[in-house]
Design a protein around this motif. Structure first.
Motif: not given
Length: 218
Positions: A110-115
């Motif tokens: 799961i890769q998190l990025v800032d929307i």
């Protein structure tokens, strides 16, 4: 999915400390300030279980969290924080590379990025790295509550284009404040785990058939 139990297990600095119970593992990666700890706490229904630090880059280990005695979330060190010493970054890199390439229990990332922002060079590099290794990836766009819902698709389009999203890799908008995306993400996690189990059963069946055929030549 209903979470009935969640617990912190270990901060591992190498393979000798990884759990040995064979439960499937899901790795969480992202920039130091992207909200991994907040997302983990929301997903596990445990406020403060994953520590939220005011100092980005503090996590320097692989932190294992067990959920419902059925899977582990593995929280990676945050990347992209300039004040972390180069030697520590190099150590992280070796540990992470070894885990991603060799850990049999790893099912996907799961890769998190800032929307709110276009993916950084580090985000793109991390996604490309997972693709080169052949690891499926779910992209979670965090902080969905910080922009109007009507602008989500515009921002998702940028993320999809910049990462060059491939295959069946998914983007899910998430908010640790409102719980947006929590049920969707759990649904995606369970779908992928079931698919991985089915693939494993099929591979074992084919291996057994191959062994049987080799021991009984016609």
């Amino acid at each position: 999915m209903k979470v009935t139990s969640s617990e912190f297990v270990i901060s591992a600095v190498g393979p000798k400390q990884y759990p040995t119970d064979g439960l499937p593992e899901i790795a969480l990666v992202g920039r130091s300030n992207v909200g991994k700890s907040s997302m983990l706490n929301k997903m596990m229904n445990r406020k403060g279980l994953a520590r939220i630090s005011s100092r980005p880059g503090k996590t320097q280990t692989l932190n294992y969290f067990r959920v419902n005695q059925m899977l582990y979330f593995v929280d990676f060190p945050g990347y992209g924080y300039a004040k972390v010493a180069k030697t520590i970054k190099e150590t992280w890199g070796k540990m992470i590379e070894g885990y991603l390439k060799n850990r049999q229990e790893l099912r996907f990332v799961i890769q998190l990025v800032d929307i709110r922002h276009a993916p950084s060079k580090d985000d793109v590099a991390m996604y490309d790295w997972c693709k080169q290794i052949g690891i499926p990836t779910v992209v979670v766009a965090t902080k969905g509550d910080k922009i109007a819902r009507g602008r989500w698709m515009q921002h998702i389009k940028v993320i999809r284009q910049d990462l060059k999203l491939r295959g069946d890799d998914t983007i899910i908008v998430f908010s640790s404040e409102t719980g947006q995306g929590k049920d969707e993400l759990w649904g995606e996690i369970m779908r992928r785990l079931r698919a991985a189990e089915e693939d494993q059963r099929q591979a074992e069946k084919e291996e057994q058939e191959e062994q049987a055929n080799s021991s009984n030549p016609s």
